[in-house]
Design a protein around this motif. Sequence first.
Motif, PDB file in Angstrom:
ATOM      1  N   GLY A   1       0.947  -1.360  -0.200  1.00 11.92           N
ATOM      2  CA  GLY A   1       0.259   0.105   0.212  1.00 11.92           C
ATOM      3  C   GLY A   1       0.739   1.201  -0.456  1.00 11.92           C
ATOM      4  N   GLN A   2       0.418   2.236   0.938  1.00 10.06           N
ATOM      5  CA  GLN A   2       1.229   3.567   1.115  1.00 10.06           C
ATOM      6  C   GLN A   2       2.065   3.488   2.604  1.00 10.06           C
ATOM      7  OE1 GLN A   2      -2.526   5.556   1.168  1.00 10.06           O
ATOM      8  NE2 GLN A   2      -1.902   5.870   3.182  1.00 10.06           N
ATOM      9  N   SER A   3       2.708   2.248   2.733  1.00 14.63           N
ATOM     10  CA  SER A   3       2.956   2.647   3.902  1.00 14.63           C
ATOM     11  C   SER A   3       4.766   2.582   3.663  1.00 14.63           C
ATOM     12  CB  SER A   3       3.101   0.698   4.872  1.00 14.63           C
ATOM     13  OG  SER A   3       3.482   0.076   3.641  1.00 14.63           O
ATOM     14  N   GLU A   4       5.140   2.636   3.210  1.00 12.01           N
ATOM     15  CA  GLU A   4       6.571   2.314   2.224  1.00 12.01           C
ATOM     16  C   GLU A   4       7.156   3.133   1.086  1.00 12.01           C
ATOM     17  OE1 GLU A   4       8.321  -1.359   1.784  1.00 12.01           O
ATOM     18  OE2 GLU A   4       7.487  -2.194   3.757  1.00 12.01           O
ATOM     19  N   PRO A   5       6.860   4.693   2.037  1.00  5.56           N
ATOM     20  CA  PRO A   5       7.201   5.258   0.756  1.00  5.56           C
ATOM     21  C   PRO A   5       8.663   6.027   0.199  1.00  5.56           C
ATOM     22  CG  PRO A   5       6.150   6.968   2.243  1.00  5.56           C
ATOM     23  CD  PRO A   5       6.680   5.783   2.742  1.00  5.56           C
ATOM     24  N   ARG A   6       8.856   5.666  -1.047  1.00  6.86           N
ATOM     25  CA  ARG A   6      10.757   6.176  -1.426  1.00  6.86           C
ATOM     26  C   ARG A   6      10.529   7.410  -1.220  1.00  6.86           C
ATOM     27  NH1 ARG A   6      14.214   2.328  -1.290  1.00  6.86           N
ATOM     28  NH2 ARG A   6      13.751   0.089  -2.575  1.00  6.86           N
ATOM     29  N   ARG A   7       9.804   8.574  -1.885  1.00  6.13           N
ATOM     30  CA  ARG A   7       9.985  10.012  -1.555  1.00  6.13           C
ATOM     31  C   ARG A   7       8.839  10.683  -0.157  1.00  6.13           C
ATOM     32  NH1 ARG A   7      14.081  12.016  -3.802  1.00  6.13           N
ATOM     33  NH2 ARG A   7      13.457  13.916  -3.740  1.00  6.13           N
ATOM     34  N   PRO A   8       8.811  11.530   0.010  1.00  5.66           N
ATOM     35  CA  PRO A   8       8.006  12.016   0.853  1.00  5.66           C
ATOM     36  C   PRO A   8       6.564  12.650  -0.064  1.00  5.66           C
ATOM     37  CG  PRO A   8       9.716  13.741   1.230  1.00  5.66           C
ATOM     38  CD  PRO A   8       9.902  12.302   0.583  1.00  5.66           C
ATOM     39  N   ASN A   9       5.103  12.499   0.426  1.00  2.00           N
ATOM     40  CA  ASN A   9       4.118  12.763  -0.431  1.00  2.00           C
ATOM     41  C   ASN A   9       3.513  13.848  -0.864  1.00  2.00           C
ATOM     42  OD1 ASN A   9       2.967   9.938  -1.980  1.00  2.00           O
ATOM     43  ND2 ASN A   9       3.816   9.340   0.203  1.00  2.00           N
ATOM     44  N   PHE A  10       3.925  14.665   0.552  1.00  2.00           N
ATOM     45  CA  PHE A  10       3.928  15.990   0.657  1.00  2.00           C
ATOM     46  C   PHE A  10       5.295  17.104   1.073  1.00  2.00           C
ATOM     47  CE2 PHE A  10       0.475  13.286   1.562  1.00  2.00           C
ATOM     48  CZ  PHE A  10      -0.370  13.231   1.137  1.00  2.00           C
ATOM     49  N   THR A  11       5.202  18.101   1.302  1.00  2.00           N
ATOM     50  CA  THR A  11       6.543  18.851   1.101  1.00  2.00           C
ATOM     51  C   THR A  11       6.419  19.034   3.007  1.00  2.00           C
ATOM     52  OG1 THR A  11       5.239  20.973   0.815  1.00  2.00           O
ATOM     53  CG2 THR A  11       5.511  19.721  -1.330  1.00  2.00           C
ATOM     54  N   GLU A  12       7.300  19.653   2.819  1.00  2.00           N
ATOM     55  CA  GLU A  12       7.370  19.944   4.792  1.00  2.00           C
ATOM     56  C   GLU A  12       6.140  21.337   5.124  1.00  2.00           C
ATOM     57  OE1 GLU A  12      11.150  21.706   5.512  1.00  2.00           O
ATOM     58  OE2 GLU A  12      12.370  19.941   4.800  1.00  2.00           O
ATOM     59  N   SER A  13       5.347  21.809   4.685  1.00  2.00           N
ATOM     60  CA  SER A  13       4.382  22.899   4.793  1.00  2.00           C
ATOM     61  C   SER A  13       3.262  21.653   4.337  1.00  2.00           C
ATOM     62  CB  SER A  13       4.614  24.026   3.824  1.00  2.00           C
ATOM     63  OG  SER A  13       4.762  23.939   2.676  1.00  2.00           O
ATOM     64  N   GLY A  14       3.176  20.781   4.071  1.00  2.00           N
ATOM     65  CA  GLY A  14       1.477  20.223   4.073  1.00  2.00           C
ATOM     66  C   GLY A  14       1.393  20.280   2.435  1.00  2.00           C
ATOM     67  N   GLY A  15       1.742  20.931   1.724  1.00  2.00           N
ATOM     68  CA  GLY A  15       1.546  20.893   0.215  1.00  2.00           C
ATOM     69  C   GLY A  15       1.577  19.559  -0.732  1.00  2.00           C
ATOM     70  N   ASP A  16       0.808  19.228  -1.655  1.00  2.00           N
ATOM     71  CA  ASP A  16       0.968  18.427  -2.991  1.00  2.00           C
ATOM     72  C   ASP A  16       2.681  17.573  -2.989  1.00  2.00           C
ATOM     73  OD1 ASP A  16       0.583  15.760  -4.213  1.00  2.00           O
ATOM     74  OD2 ASP A  16       0.341  16.969  -5.659  1.00  2.00           O
ATOM     75  N   ASN A  17       3.146  17.104  -2.922  1.00  2.00           N
ATOM     76  CA  ASN A  17       4.428  17.241  -3.739  1.00  2.00           C
ATOM     77  C   ASN A  17       4.616  15.764  -4.867  1.00  2.00           C
ATOM     78  OD1 ASN A  17       7.095  16.519  -4.577  1.00  2.00           O
ATOM     79  ND2 ASN A  17       7.961  15.387  -2.574  1.00  2.00           N
ATOM     80  N   PRO A  18       3.776  16.323  -5.935  1.00  2.00           N
ATOM     81  CA  PRO A  18       4.043  14.777  -7.635  1.00  2.00           C
ATOM     82  C   PRO A  18       5.021  14.142  -7.091  1.00  2.00           C
ATOM     83  CG  PRO A  18       3.103  17.654  -7.777  1.00  2.00           C
ATOM     84  CD  PRO A  18       3.828  17.653  -6.475  1.00  2.00           C
ATOM     85  N   ASP A  19       5.775  14.775  -7.706  1.00  2.00           N
ATOM     86  CA  ASP A  19       7.239  13.751  -7.910  1.00  2.00           C
ATOM     87  C   ASP A  19       7.840  12.921  -6.885  1.00  2.00           C
ATOM     88  OD1 ASP A  19       8.030  15.412 -10.030  1.00  2.00           O
ATOM     89  OD2 ASP A  19       9.647  17.354  -9.221  1.00  2.00           O
ATOM     90  N   GLY A  20       7.622  13.595  -5.869  1.00  2.00           N
ATOM     91  CA  GLY A  20       7.742  12.361  -4.758  1.00  2.00           C
ATOM     92  C   GLY A  20       7.010  11.191  -4.445  1.00  2.00           C
ATOM     93  N   ARG A  21       5.342  11.886  -5.858  1.00  2.00           N
ATOM     94  CA  ARG A  21       4.188  10.392  -5.273  1.00  2.00           C
ATOM     95  C   ARG A  21       4.849   9.382  -6.709  1.00  2.00           C
ATOM     96  NH1 ARG A  21      -0.547  11.761  -6.785  1.00  2.00           N
ATOM     97  NH2 ARG A  21       0.031  14.314  -7.305  1.00  2.00           N
ATOM     98  N   ARG A  22       4.871  10.711  -7.715  1.00  2.00           N
ATOM     99  CA  ARG A  22       5.606   9.220  -8.985  1.00  2.00           C
ATOM    100  C   ARG A  22       6.147   7.919  -8.408  1.00  2.00           C
ATOM    101  NH1 ARG A  22       5.942  13.329 -11.872  1.00  2.00           N
ATOM    102  NH2 ARG A  22       8.504  13.558 -12.184  1.00  2.00           N
TER     103      ARG A  22
END
Length: 448
Positions: free
Chosen positions: A415-436
């Motif tokens: 599932g979403q339990s082992e991300p390689r990169r952050p899904n969100f920025t430090e400010s809580g915004g979306d991080n498309p590169d990380g999610r990809r």
Amino acid sequence: MRDESSFPLAFVIGALVLAGGVTFLYMKRPAPQEFAPVPAGETGAPPSAGPAPAQPPMPATQKESVADGPQDPEAALANAGVGMATANPAELVAKIGAALEAGDFNALGKLIGKDALDEATRKRLAAMAADRKVKLRHPDAVQEVGELELGSRGRWALWLDGAESGRDRIFFDLKRSADKWSVQSMTLPPGEGQPVPKAVLIDSLGIADAFLQATLHQQFELAKEFVDTSTVSDAKIAGLCILFEEGNYRLRPEKPLRAMFQKPDTAGYLARVVTAEGADAAEFSLALTQPQAAGHWRVSDINLDQLLADYASRVAGGDVYYSPLLKNPKGGDTLVLYFGFNEDILAPRTERQLEIVAQILKTDVGKQLTISGHTDALGTEEYNRKLSARRAGIVKDFLVKTGVREDQIITVASGQSEPRRPNFTESGGDNPDGRRANRRSEIYLDFD
């Protein structure tokens, strides 16, 4: 009655006419031809008088041998002399190749030199070159392998026709003296009925070259024979096979392996690759060690950072997160396959990567791998767990369709339990590169 007093005058006139005719004929005779002296040790008859009949042009490798008379292969090689020295090593190896194909033993001996031709090599070489049986790969028969010593000793090879691996080559170690190169030693491939060695040359350069040739030819099992498996993972070997295949890389023609350092039990080389079009692409390093118990050299470390960066730039559209090889947090390396948003289908590039993995698995049904599916953090945990299971499952299904046994594959839904990169920025915004980078399946090769 004849007047005898006129006889002396007639005799003198006749003598003068005869002398004039002789002088005229002498002045009109053809100029004598000048013959070059025959070198010591060579035989040859002077040309016959008059113009010689027209002859077809003779290949360069045969000109001297015809003048030398009939060839006794072993005798010609045994009396080879000191060998040729030339400023261009590629030219020297190319001439040796031409003489091999022509079956010209005299030329071979003069080019190679007696110091590089021990009795066993002479016998094998004579047998190989008899009746022009040696055929080389054309084009690109001549290959520079790499440096044995920086600027002073190098290794070259001639590829045999139909060669399918790096072992089907004739090797020449060249030494440099006074800015000219000559043959120091040569190594022939094994003959018919002889056991085929994993690597023809077992010094550090020979092992580095054999490893690269195996990965370039997608020969995973052979490549693994040349590494220290305690420090080089199966995934890294498979990843290099994938990079070479997908990136369409080949070794650089000039100095493909450059010596970085050489010590009694350790050595380092820079491997340099080019694109299919011949443009310089990247280089990566290989470290090798030799066990204390006089064992064979082994590749103990491979740094692929620059090659991965070039792959991302040229093959993955500049997306640095689409690396096919990543460090596994549990140790070793992991092959990574990527998916589009909310997708569980395989891209053509992903299928090609899996075909390479399938080739590895089918060589030994005892091998087993683990496939884990992953998602980004958008959506509910339950939905993402099911999506990750489908992603792992689609990878397994593809491998099974290509002939891999189902019991060789374990799947895990993370599932979403082992991300390689952050899904969100430090400010809580979306991080498309990380999610990809998190929308993926990982293949952990546990072959030992």
